[in-house]
Design a protein around this motif. Structure first.
Motif, PDB file in Angstrom:
ATOM      1  N   GLU A  56       8.821 -13.828  -2.813  1.00  0.00           N
ATOM      2  CA  GLU A  56      10.147 -13.783  -2.956  1.00  0.00           C
ATOM      3  C   GLU A  56      10.852 -12.608  -1.855  1.00  0.00           C
ATOM      4  O   GLU A  56      11.832 -12.461  -2.075  1.00  0.00           O
ATOM      5  CB  GLU A  56      10.463 -13.103  -4.290  1.00  0.00           C
ATOM      6  CG  GLU A  56       9.967 -13.997  -5.480  1.00  0.00           C
ATOM      7  CD  GLU A  56      10.606 -15.432  -5.115  1.00  0.00           C
ATOM      8  OE1 GLU A  56      11.820 -15.537  -5.250  1.00  0.00           O
ATOM      9  OE2 GLU A  56       9.902 -16.536  -5.254  1.00  0.00           O
ATOM     10  N   ASP A  57       9.952 -12.105  -0.934  1.00  0.00           N
ATOM     11  CA  ASP A  57      10.465 -11.320   0.013  1.00  0.00           C
ATOM     12  C   ASP A  57      11.050 -10.262  -0.664  1.00  0.00           C
ATOM     13  O   ASP A  57      12.341  -9.438  -0.175  1.00  0.00           O
ATOM     14  CB  ASP A  57      11.422 -12.036   0.958  1.00  0.00           C
ATOM     15  CG  ASP A  57      11.487 -11.225   2.200  1.00  0.00           C
ATOM     16  OD1 ASP A  57      10.734 -10.672   2.800  1.00  0.00           O
ATOM     17  OD2 ASP A  57      12.549 -11.358   3.037  1.00  0.00           O
ATOM     18  N   HIS A  58      10.523  -9.433  -1.562  1.00  0.00           N
ATOM     19  CA  HIS A  58      11.052  -8.131  -2.000  1.00  0.00           C
ATOM     20  C   HIS A  58      10.100  -7.016  -1.133  1.00  0.00           C
ATOM     21  O   HIS A  58       9.163  -6.558  -1.900  1.00  0.00           O
ATOM     22  CB  HIS A  58      10.808  -8.167  -3.347  1.00  0.00           C
ATOM     23  CG  HIS A  58      11.566  -9.017  -4.430  1.00  0.00           C
ATOM     24  ND1 HIS A  58      13.191  -8.911  -4.505  1.00  0.00           N
ATOM     25  CD2 HIS A  58      11.461 -10.094  -5.009  1.00  0.00           C
ATOM     26  CE1 HIS A  58      13.534  -9.977  -5.020  1.00  0.00           C
ATOM     27  NE2 HIS A  58      12.664 -10.662  -5.505  1.00  0.00           N
ATOM     28  N   THR A  59      10.642  -6.621  -0.183  1.00  0.00           N
ATOM     29  CA  THR A  59       9.879  -5.867   0.600  1.00  0.00           C
ATOM     30  C   THR A  59       9.677  -4.390   0.041  1.00  0.00           C
ATOM     31  O   THR A  59       8.536  -3.651  -0.178  1.00  0.00           O
ATOM     32  CB  THR A  59      10.346  -5.460   1.916  1.00  0.00           C
ATOM     33  OG1 THR A  59      10.755  -6.977   2.531  1.00  0.00           O
ATOM     34  CG2 THR A  59       9.465  -4.795   2.862  1.00  0.00           C
ATOM     35  N   GLU A  60      10.728  -3.806  -0.346  1.00  0.00           N
ATOM     36  CA  GLU A  60      10.591  -2.579  -1.211  1.00  0.00           C
ATOM     37  C   GLU A  60       9.754  -2.555  -2.282  1.00  0.00           C
ATOM     38  O   GLU A  60       9.097  -1.537  -2.572  1.00  0.00           O
ATOM     39  CB  GLU A  60      12.388  -2.150  -1.681  1.00  0.00           C
ATOM     40  CG  GLU A  60      12.143  -0.455  -2.170  1.00  0.00           C
ATOM     41  CD  GLU A  60      13.555  -0.142  -2.380  1.00  0.00           C
ATOM     42  OE1 GLU A  60      13.703   0.951  -3.206  1.00  0.00           O
ATOM     43  OE2 GLU A  60      14.316  -0.879  -1.855  1.00  0.00           O
ATOM     44  N   GLU A  61      10.011  -3.487  -3.102  1.00  0.00           N
ATOM     45  CA  GLU A  61       8.971  -3.467  -4.394  1.00  0.00           C
ATOM     46  C   GLU A  61       7.735  -3.766  -4.130  1.00  0.00           C
ATOM     47  O   GLU A  61       6.597  -3.235  -4.562  1.00  0.00           O
ATOM     48  CB  GLU A  61       9.380  -4.486  -5.362  1.00  0.00           C
ATOM     49  CG  GLU A  61      10.886  -4.421  -5.917  1.00  0.00           C
ATOM     50  CD  GLU A  61      11.956  -4.627  -5.165  1.00  0.00           C
ATOM     51  OE1 GLU A  61      11.756  -4.925  -3.795  1.00  0.00           O
ATOM     52  OE2 GLU A  61      13.089  -4.638  -5.846  1.00  0.00           O
ATOM     53  N   LEU A  62       7.433  -4.554  -2.901  1.00  0.00           N
ATOM     54  CA  LEU A  62       6.096  -4.927  -2.414  1.00  0.00           C
ATOM     55  C   LEU A  62       5.397  -3.441  -2.057  1.00  0.00           C
ATOM     56  O   LEU A  62       4.009  -3.307  -2.299  1.00  0.00           O
ATOM     57  CB  LEU A  62       6.065  -5.897  -1.313  1.00  0.00           C
ATOM     58  CG  LEU A  62       4.791  -6.081  -0.750  1.00  0.00           C
ATOM     59  CD1 LEU A  62       3.776  -6.569  -1.792  1.00  0.00           C
ATOM     60  CD2 LEU A  62       4.931  -7.176   0.634  1.00  0.00           C
ATOM     61  N   ALA A  63       6.150  -2.630  -1.167  1.00  0.00           N
ATOM     62  CA  ALA A  63       5.494  -1.449  -0.532  1.00  0.00           C
ATOM     63  C   ALA A  63       5.182  -0.420  -1.695  1.00  0.00           C
ATOM     64  O   ALA A  63       4.028   0.222  -1.593  1.00  0.00           O
ATOM     65  CB  ALA A  63       6.623  -0.718   0.163  1.00  0.00           C
ATOM     66  N   ALA A  64       6.085  -0.249  -2.890  1.00  0.00           N
ATOM     67  CA  ALA A  64       5.813   0.439  -3.757  1.00  0.00           C
ATOM     68  C   ALA A  64       4.534   0.102  -4.707  1.00  0.00           C
ATOM     69  O   ALA A  64       3.674   1.031  -5.084  1.00  0.00           O
ATOM     70  CB  ALA A  64       7.058   0.415  -5.018  1.00  0.00           C
ATOM     71  N   ASN A  65       4.376  -1.273  -4.706  1.00  0.00           N
ATOM     72  CA  ASN A  65       3.391  -1.854  -5.519  1.00  0.00           C
ATOM     73  C   ASN A  65       1.964  -1.605  -4.671  1.00  0.00           C
ATOM     74  O   ASN A  65       0.654  -1.303  -5.210  1.00  0.00           O
ATOM     75  CB  ASN A  65       3.528  -3.294  -5.826  1.00  0.00           C
ATOM     76  CG  ASN A  65       2.329  -4.120  -6.741  1.00  0.00           C
ATOM     77  OD1 ASN A  65       2.246  -3.429  -7.950  1.00  0.00           O
ATOM     78  ND2 ASN A  65       1.478  -4.557  -6.311  1.00  0.00           N
ATOM     79  N   LEU A  66       1.953  -1.744  -3.390  1.00  0.00           N
ATOM     80  CA  LEU A  66       0.737  -1.238  -2.591  1.00  0.00           C
ATOM     81  C   LEU A  66       0.620   0.071  -2.657  1.00  0.00           C
ATOM     82  O   LEU A  66      -0.908   0.324  -2.639  1.00  0.00           O
ATOM     83  CB  LEU A  66       1.226  -1.845  -0.995  1.00  0.00           C
ATOM     84  CG  LEU A  66       1.174  -3.067  -0.736  1.00  0.00           C
ATOM     85  CD1 LEU A  66       1.910  -3.256   0.737  1.00  0.00           C
ATOM     86  CD2 LEU A  66       0.003  -3.551  -0.583  1.00  0.00           C
ATOM     87  N   ASN A  67       1.203   0.873  -2.941  1.00  0.00           N
ATOM     88  CA  ASN A  67       0.793   2.326  -2.979  1.00  0.00           C
ATOM     89  C   ASN A  67       0.361   2.503  -4.326  1.00  0.00           C
ATOM     90  O   ASN A  67      -0.771   3.279  -4.644  1.00  0.00           O
ATOM     91  CB  ASN A  67       2.048   3.343  -3.278  1.00  0.00           C
ATOM     92  CG  ASN A  67       2.455   3.845  -1.615  1.00  0.00           C
ATOM     93  OD1 ASN A  67       1.650   3.873  -0.703  1.00  0.00           O
ATOM     94  ND2 ASN A  67       3.584   4.315  -1.349  1.00  0.00           N
ATOM     95  N   ARG A  68       0.663   1.750  -5.504  1.00  0.00           N
ATOM     96  CA  ARG A  68      -0.020   1.950  -6.709  1.00  0.00           C
ATOM     97  C   ARG A  68      -1.260   1.179  -6.570  1.00  0.00           C
ATOM     98  O   ARG A  68      -2.392   1.823  -7.014  1.00  0.00           O
ATOM     99  CB  ARG A  68       0.878   1.052  -7.596  1.00  0.00           C
ATOM    100  CG  ARG A  68       2.051   1.636  -8.108  1.00  0.00           C
ATOM    101  CD  ARG A  68       2.584   1.162  -9.380  1.00  0.00           C
ATOM    102  NE  ARG A  68       3.469  -0.288  -9.175  1.00  0.00           N
ATOM    103  CZ  ARG A  68       4.725  -0.367  -8.694  1.00  0.00           C
ATOM    104  NH1 ARG A  68       5.357   0.751  -8.846  1.00  0.00           N
ATOM    105  NH2 ARG A  68       5.205  -1.471  -8.503  1.00  0.00           N
ATOM    106  N   ILE A  69      -1.697   0.267  -5.673  1.00  0.00           N
ATOM    107  CA  ILE A  69      -2.983  -0.578  -5.440  1.00  0.00           C
ATOM    108  C   ILE A  69      -3.614   0.578  -4.810  1.00  0.00           C
ATOM    109  O   ILE A  69      -4.876   0.759  -5.302  1.00  0.00           O
ATOM    110  CB  ILE A  69      -2.775  -1.855  -4.741  1.00  0.00           C
ATOM    111  CG1 ILE A  69      -2.139  -2.895  -5.484  1.00  0.00           C
ATOM    112  CG2 ILE A  69      -4.117  -2.123  -4.415  1.00  0.00           C
ATOM    113  CD1 ILE A  69      -1.660  -3.927  -4.732  1.00  0.00           C
ATOM    114  N   GLY A  70      -3.201   1.244  -3.942  1.00  0.00           N
ATOM    115  CA  GLY A  70      -3.924   2.150  -3.155  1.00  0.00           C
ATOM    116  C   GLY A  70      -4.564   3.218  -3.957  1.00  0.00           C
ATOM    117  O   GLY A  70      -5.592   3.930  -3.905  1.00  0.00           O
ATOM    118  N   GLU A  71      -3.598   3.947  -4.997  1.00  0.00           N
ATOM    119  CA  GLU A  71      -3.894   4.880  -5.819  1.00  0.00           C
ATOM    120  C   GLU A  71      -5.003   4.479  -6.918  1.00  0.00           C
ATOM    121  O   GLU A  71      -5.914   5.285  -7.151  1.00  0.00           O
ATOM    122  CB  GLU A  71      -2.584   5.203  -6.757  1.00  0.00           C
ATOM    123  CG  GLU A  71      -1.623   6.088  -6.169  1.00  0.00           C
ATOM    124  CD  GLU A  71      -0.738   6.531  -7.083  1.00  0.00           C
ATOM    125  OE1 GLU A  71      -0.678   7.696  -7.636  1.00  0.00           O
ATOM    126  OE2 GLU A  71       0.247   5.717  -7.492  1.00  0.00           O
TER     127      GLU A  71
END
Length: 427
Positions: free
Chosen positions: A100-115
């Motif tokens: 869906e091209d939600h870049t900001e939400e994707l970036a935040a979710n990537l940080n959660r995956i990283g954590e």
């Protein structure tokens, strides 16, 4: 006939396709507030609430809300240390955010995956996730996101003992938070820098940054942040041989943790007290705090297991209900397709029968018209023959009459001829 059966097949295929695809269209994108239930204190209720939101979003075709719900479920599992389930839901959210091209939400979710990978000590994988998030935040020019990602990357490099890179990214994070005038962010980065210096046994610098972090946390009234910082300061004093100061800060941390019902920090403070008393040669006190810390850790472990079991039981029950509902819906859908297919077949068979009957009637009508035309033609030919026969008969009668007249005139002609000849002889 061949055309009709082809039409039947196409109609059935179209009908089935329409029914299978007749899901609600995706609704307009909208932001969804976080669940008001505190996940940490009541994960079961939070899970049920998020699950209801997820089900509704899926029913309405709302992919954005669906992705947010998956991310929230991931956070819930993460809070219960169920990292595998957390990652499973984070990646579901990741997939939808990308589509869906939600870049900001994707970036935040990537940080959660990283954590999640970070706390599983899978630092290489965590680092990749944090770096992807950083690139997205930079693309969006999202300064706070960039600052947070810098901090995560710095912490990960610290765990891999790459202190040069760890310092670099913590300094970058610090600069971003200062530009934003974000005191909470600045305090966290000061604590991270203190941790790096502590790892390198540069304890004076470590104490400096821990004190800076503590000062900001006290100014903001952030008691949760203070507990860990105070514990860190106790560690530094213990490592520098300042046992009395270490005991003061460790007791302070234990008192704050107990008041805020933070068992992990409470047990950690007791562990530090035990280490300090042991170094001081006060083994009875060391044993007391060691045993007290162990009991707290055991209670934490038991409580975490209980919460995880309850959560997994709730998840299982919900999955069972969802599966039953899905099966029922599939059965209804299948029955609906069968009924509609049967109706369509009956309609098309009736249409086919009507078409055949119509063609047969048309054929009979055409044959009747043809027979009538033949009859009319035969009648005309018969009348023509009769007329010609009459004409022939009349002509024949005329000829007969003419022949009879000639026959009758023949003797008279001979008498006249004889008289003429006699007259001529006399003359």
């Amino acid at each position: 006939m061949k055309f009709l059966f082809s039409g039947l097949l196409l109609l059935l295929m179209f009908s089935c396709s329409f029914l299978l695809q007749a899901a609600p269209k995706e609704g307009e994108e909208r932001k969804m507030h976080r669940s008001p239930t505190v996940i940490k204190k009541n994960p079961d209720a939070a899970f049920l609430q998020i699950k209801r939101q997820l089900k509704e979003a899926q029913k309405n075709g709302d992919r954005y809300t669906t992705a947010v719900c998956y991310a929230q479920i991931g956070e819930l599992f993460y809070g219960q240390s169920a990292y595998s389930q957390a990652l499973n839901n984070y990646y579901k959210a990741d997939n939808l955010f990308r589509k869906e091209d939600h870049t900001e939400e994707l970036a935040a979710n990537l940080n959660r995956i990283g954590e999640t990978y970070y706390y599983n000590r899978q630092y290489d994988t965590a680092l990749k996730s944090f770096q992807q998030s950083l690139l997205l935040y930079k693309k969006l020019q999202h300064k706070r996101g960039v600052a947070n990602s810098y901090g995560y990357i710095g912490q990960t490099y610290e765990k891999t003992n790459d202190y040069r890179q760890a310092f670099k990214y913590q300094q970058l994070a610090l600069q971003e938070f200062k530009n934003l005038k974000d005191q909470t962010g600045i305090a966290k980065i000061y604590e991270n820098l203190g941790s790096i210096y502590e790892d390198k046994l540069q304890l004076d610098s470590a104490l400096k940054y821990f004190r800076l972090s503590l000062g900001l946390s006290e100014h903001r009234g952030d008691h949760m942040a203070q507990i860990e910082i105070v514990n860190n300061i106790a560690d530094v004093y213990r490592k520098t041989g300042q046992y009395a100061s270490s005991l003061v800060y460790a007791r302070k941390a234990a008192k704050m943790a107990k008041a805020l019902n933070e068992p992990y920090q409470h047990a950690s403070a007791y562990r530090d007290l035990s280490k300090t008393y042991d170094l001081m040669g006060k083994h009875d006190s060391a044993y007391y705090y060691s045993e007290a810390g162990r009991k707290i850790f055991m209670s934490i472990f038991s409580e975490d297991n209980r919460k995880q079991l309850l959560l997994l039981q709730t998840l299982f029950e919900i999955e069972q209900k969802d599966n039953a509902i899905v099966q029922l819906e599939n059965d209804r859908q299948r029955n609906r397709l069968i009924v509609i297919g049967a109706v369509l077949i009956i309609i098309l068979l009736l249409s086919l029968g009507a078409s055949i009957i119509s063609r047969q009637r048309l054929k009979i009508k055409n044959e009747q018209q043809l027979n009538e035309q033949h009859h009319t033609l035969n009648e005309a030919q018969k009348k023509d023959l009769e007329l010609k026969s009459k004409e022939l008969t009349t002509h024949t009668l005329h000829l007969i009459q003419k022949n009879q007249l000639l026959e009758e005139l023949k003797p008279s002609s001979m008498v006249w001829s004889k008289m003429i000849k006699e007259t001529s002889a006399k003359n």
